[in-house]
Design an enzyme around this catalytic site. Structure first.
Site, mmCIF file in Angstrom:
data_model
loop_
_atom_site.group_PDB
_atom_site.id
_atom_site.type_symbol
_atom_site.label_atom_id
_atom_site.label_comp_id
_atom_site.label_asym_id
_atom_site.label_seq_id
_atom_site.Cartn_x
_atom_site.Cartn_y
_atom_site.Cartn_z
ATOM 1 N N HIS B 253 0.870 -1.172 0.000
ATOM 2 C CA HIS B 253 0.000 0.000 0.000
ATOM 3 C C HIS B 253 0.906 1.221 0.000
ATOM 4 O O HIS B 253 1.876 1.271 0.749
ATOM 5 C CB HIS B 253 -0.885 -0.025 1.244
ATOM 6 N N ARG B 273 -6.299 10.477 0.057
ATOM 7 C CA ARG B 273 -6.067 10.997 -1.293
ATOM 8 C C ARG B 273 -7.385 11.224 -2.016
ATOM 9 O O ARG B 273 -7.538 12.189 -2.746
ATOM 10 C CB ARG B 273 -5.145 10.043 -2.069
#
Ligand SMILES: Cc1cc2nc3c(=O)[nH]c(=O)nc-3n(C[C@H](O)[C@H](O)[C@H](O)COP(=O)(O)OP(=O)(O)OC[C@H]3O[C@@H](n4cnc5c(N)ncnc54)[C@H](O)[C@@H]3O)c2cc1C
Ligand code: SF4
Ligand code: SF4
Ligand code: FES
Lengths: 252, 631
Positions: B253, B273
């Site tokens: 990740h 994000r």
């Protein structure tokens, strides 16, 4: 960067035990669980401690730190005075197994005694419609990570083994409240059985449970007090027969 | 210390479920509802499995947020995400059945967030064409676990009513570690393990075993996984004669915490994000614009102005490059740091503070705010976060028959959840794991029930029991041997440095040698203290499993000479359509792991036709396309 920390750890089992002092390195930003792990890896290979996620999400690492029920993985070493000894002991309300690990099976037994979620028989999967505001009340209680810190701190059982039989404890009062407020649950009398079978009446609203809850669930204000008030209503309110009816209407 | 002699505890069940995460619990419910007697076995307390950590949501094409969504769109997205290495049949079953599995949870009491019409709300996530993730704030995994835990209690209450005992038909054996899956005459006969609490040994006899043990993150130094992620099921399956498919594929990740050291690896959710967080290096440069691969040029903005406009107008602008698939972002961060443009602690900056008002951050990302405030002393409404890649998920796993979750080659063995391979190909989309647990957990329960109808009893011979017991006793008998904590740290160093995000042939070769050496020394691990809740003893067994996993990964990785999804070779940077036709199969010969290639099952025509030929050309050879889906 590393400094030395004085850590006092309870070691022992059901038969015997006591506090042991150790000195251990601690680095910037570490939590109490990190330090316990360092002791385990370098000085006491068989020191028992329960943990899992190390992110405050699973509720495994419950213990008492300087006498206060807390999650070891969410307690910063830096939150204590430099030079202060940190004392870690097992949860007091439950029988110790070894070192910091206690037997929490009491809680799983209580969970089995709470009647399960009961949706209407004619509800089909995918057809449920609920408003966000209506699910939010129960969602607050479903944040519970079952750390059992509230169960540990509650004075009704903390030093009164004899009360455990008839007292489910704050964790399960919020479970009952959650089901009671669940828009799809149709089981009646949850509040009354909370009072009569699960020991809600023994709670005298000290709010200690709310204070220790790492999920900041308002156990007393949002679950216990409203249920207690409603129990009184139901007991003396001649209109109580409509309570179940109202609940069903909420769905449509 | 000596071994205390304790009488062996024995149980007989119809099916053993090893693992109480999402997959194991769903399997147990299904097996019980098919009439079987079920034991659920887990290393942690009931309700605390790694699945509780999942945040974002569970992917299912219910079409609540966008009515154009359906199983075919979900299937396509999943295959693209996996770069067409997925087992088509698993991806198909998953896409078709996920919605029913989510709705079923609602019937068991789950409370998902709602849309305005009162349906289950669905959120956007990387790689999913439509908003598709059913969620509960940022604690979806906890909701899944709790709902199924409570469903199991409900089944136990029914058993109490009908049979007088809560545990007559389902019993949870919490804090018990399985060390071996037992076979007699080539078929499953049970499992052997020890209580973590007392250290005493337990024998289970059962004709069917479902492995649902989750992932392997703890093999790596920096991981988002909990301590349970030691690859036990992968290793147990290997030793029982099953195969592991495509173990080279690991998902790193892109955003884990990097500072302070004690929280290194803890996940920083993709939603940061999604909500507008941007990535910058130590020069203040928003670097992701440099890393947009050609195949994505038409979908991602190449300048800040357009990228920022996307947040308000998604129809007329391309997406910001921070939202590229996880493997792309992880590699970009890795490159920036290696080039000396990283932060003081070896990450990059992820910032929401300059873009989103403080109160909005606290409302949309509550647990991230808390996580940074409490664990790093960083207030994300005022400062940037430092982030870097963290080992998150293993795509590889036990080779199974898609419809029944039966492990190939071992009658009576089943596997579901993260421990099973095939479903996600070379890269998993966010949200596709939670739905995978439900779909294939249920199928494993059904598969086991059907198998038990034909094979209703099992018994384990004394010789098999003695051998399993001897293995548990061995480390106590040794004195002055190796320390399992330091061997584990050594292994993590090797995997991190040599089998990590970017790999090369020579480093992999070195890794294979080093892993073999650690394994040799691990045969000599000694344990101090007694049997009672002794983590040093526990780790000795976990270590053995992690070593087999690391060996499978390194050997599969050295063989695959291309880069695809969660496997990047510096010496073979491109994706190779020739390699797309092969899976890697790892097996264990009692001494070492061997890896061979196996032809990938090919999609039937009706699935093949769901794609545009132009898209398939990016992945497949001209011959495959000419065949057009008929094998
Ligand atoms: C931080 C984080 C966030 C995530 N967010 C998402 C998300 O938003 N959406 C999504 O789809 N996925 C997400 N994932 C991935 C997903 O959570 C996991 O892939 C999934 O939970 C794995 O579930 P499982 O049932 O396979 O196993 P797990 O939940 O890992 O459970 C494994 C079980 O097996 C038991 N076990 C293991 N070994 C043994 C043994 N030897 N003996 C006995 N028992 C054993 C363990 O005790 C445990 O009960 C996330 C992962 C992480 C780390
Ligand atoms: S408020 Fe009630 S349940 Fe909570 S700690 Fe006090 S007595 Fe116990
Ligand atoms: S209510 Fe709070 S304190 Fe009690 S078990 Fe749940 S999370 Fe822990
Ligand atoms: S280890 Fe999970 S809450 Fe502390």
């Amino acid at each position: 960067m590393a400094r030395k920390l004085n850590l006092r750890i309870w070691r022992g089992d059901a038969t015997d035990g006591g506090l042991k002092d150790v000195q251990v390195d601690v680095n910037e930003g570490e939590v109490v669980l990190d330090v316990i792990h360092r002791v385990q890896a370098t000085q006491m290979g068989d020191l028992a401690v329960r943990w899992n996620c190390k992110a405050g999400k699973c509720g495994s690492c419950s213990m008492e730190i300087n006498g206060k029920p807390r999650l070891a993985c969410m307690t910063q070493v830096a939150s204590f005075e430099e030079g202060e000894t940190i004392t870690v002991t097992p949860l007091r309300a439950f029988p110790v197994i070894k070192d910091l690990v206690t037997d929490v099976s009491f809680n799983y037994k209580k969970a089995m005694e709470i009647p399960a979620f009961a949706p209407p028989a004619d509800l089909k999967p995918g057809e449920a419609r609920m408003e966000q505001v209506d699910v939010e009340r129960s969602q607050e209680f479903r944040k519970c990570i079952e750390c059992f810190l509230c169960q540990d701190v509650c004075h009704v059982v903390r030093d009164h083994e004899e009360n455990k039989k008839s007292f489910a404890g704050p964790r399960f009062f919020i479970r009952i409240a959650e089901l009671d407020m669940h828009p799809l649950d149709i089981l009646k009398n949850r509040k009354r059985t909370a009072q009569e079978e699960h020991g809600l009446g023994m709670c005298n609203i000290t709010k200690c449970c709310t204070e220790v809850c790492p999920e900041h669930i308002k156990i007393t204000d949002n679950a216990i007090i409203p249920m207690k008030e409603r129990v009184v209503d139901i007991k003396y309110d001649p209109a109580r027969m409509f309570a179940g009816l109202l609940k069903r209407e909420k769905r449509s | 210390m000596t071994t205390e002699k304790i009488a062996l505890e024995r149980y007989k069940y119809d099916v053993l479920v090893i693992g109480a995460g999402g997959a194991g619990l769903r399997a147990a419910v299904e097996a019980r509802e098919s009439g079987l007697r079920v034991a659920i076995i887990c290393k942690s307390l009931f309700g605390k499995a790694h699945t509780v950590m999942a945040e974002g949501g569970a992917a299912a094409s219910m079409g609540n947020a966008n009515s154009n969504d359906n199983w075919m769109v979900h299937f396509r997205d999943t295959m693209r995400g996996g770069k067409f290495l997925n087992h088509f049949r698993m991806a198909e079953l998953h896409a078709k059945e996920s919605p029913d599995r989510i709705w079923e949870l609602e019937m068991w009491g789950a409370l998902f967030d709602r849309t305005k019409e009162g349906k289950i709300s669905q959120r956007n996530f990387g790689g999913h064409e439509y908003p598709r993730l059913a969620h509960v704030g940022d604690r979806t995994g906890l909701e899944l676990i709790r709902t199924m835990q409570q469903k199991i209690v409900a089944l136990q209450q029914a058993d109490k009513r009908d049979h007088g005992d809560y545990e007559s038909h389902i019993k949870v054996f919490a804090e018990l570690t399985i060390t071996e899956i037992l076979k007699e005459n080539g078929k499953i006969a049970g499992a052997y393990g020890y209580w973590r609490e007392s250290g005493s040994e337990v024998l289970f006899e059962a004709p069917a075993v479902i492995i649902a043990t989750g992932g392997v993150g703890k093999t790596f130094k920096i991981t988002s996984n909990s301590w349970e992620g030691t690859g036990d099921g992968h290793a147990l399956a290997l030793k029982a004669g099953a195969n592991l498919v495509d173990m080279e594929f690991l998902q790193f990740h892109p955003t884990g915490m990097v500072w302070p050291p004690s929280v290194r690896g803890i996940l920083v959710t993709e939603s940061v994000r999604g909500e507008g967080g941007i990535l910058t290096n130590n020069k203040g440069e928003r670097f992701m614009f440099k890393y947009i691969p050609d195949v994505f040029k038409d979908k991602y903005a190449d300048n800040e102005v357009e990228a920022d406009r996307w947040y308000v107008d998604q129809d007329n602008n391309r997406r910001p490059p921070e939202l590229l698939p996880r493997d792309e972002v992880a590699r970009a961060i890795n490159t920036e740091v290696k080039a000396g443009r990283g932060t003081e602690h070896g990450g990059v900056f992820l910032d929401v503070s300059k873009r989103i008002p403080a109160d909005v951050i606290k409302k949309r990302l509550p647990s991230m705010w808390h996580q940074f405030y409490e664990l790093a002393g960083v207030d994300i409404t005022k400062e940037a976060m430092e982030v870097g890649p963290t080992c998150h998920y293993v795509m590889g796993g036990v080779e199974v028959e898609p419809d029944t979750a039966a492990a190939v080659g071992v009658p009576g063995l089943f596997a579901a959840g993260e421990v099973a391979g095939g479903m996600h190909g070379s890269n998993r989309l966010g949200g596709n794991s939670l739905s995978d647990l439900l779909v294939f957990g249920r199928r494993a329960g059904m598969g086991a029930a059907a198998y038990v109808k034909q094979n209703s009893t099992a018994s384990v011979s004394d010789a098999t029991v003695s051998a399993a017991a001897a293995r548990i006793e061995a480390p106590f008998a040794r004195t002055g041997g190796e320390n399992s904590y330091s061997l584990h740290a050594e292994l993590q160093e090797v995997t991190h440095n040599l089998v990590g995000i970017i790999r090369t042939g020579s480093e992999l070769k070195e890794a294979i040698e080093k892993i073999a050496d650690i394994r040799k020394r691990s045969a000599n691990v000694a344990v101090s203290g007694g049997r009672k809740f002794n983590p040093g003893f526990h780790l000795a067994f976990d270590l053995d499993n992690m070593l087999l996993v690391a060996e499978s990964t390194a050997k599969s990785a050295i063989s695959r000479e291309e880069s695809r999804g969660g496997h990047t070779r510096d010496d073979f940077p491109g994706m190779d359509s020739g390699w797309r036709q092969s899976n890697h199969i790892a097996s264990f010969d009692g001494n070492q792991v061997n890896v061979r290639k196996q032809a990938l099952p090919f999609m039937p025509k009706e699935l093949f036709d769901l794609f545009e030929v132009d898209e398939l050309k990016k992945y497949m050879t001209p011959e495959e396309i000419a065949k057009g889906g008929s094998n």
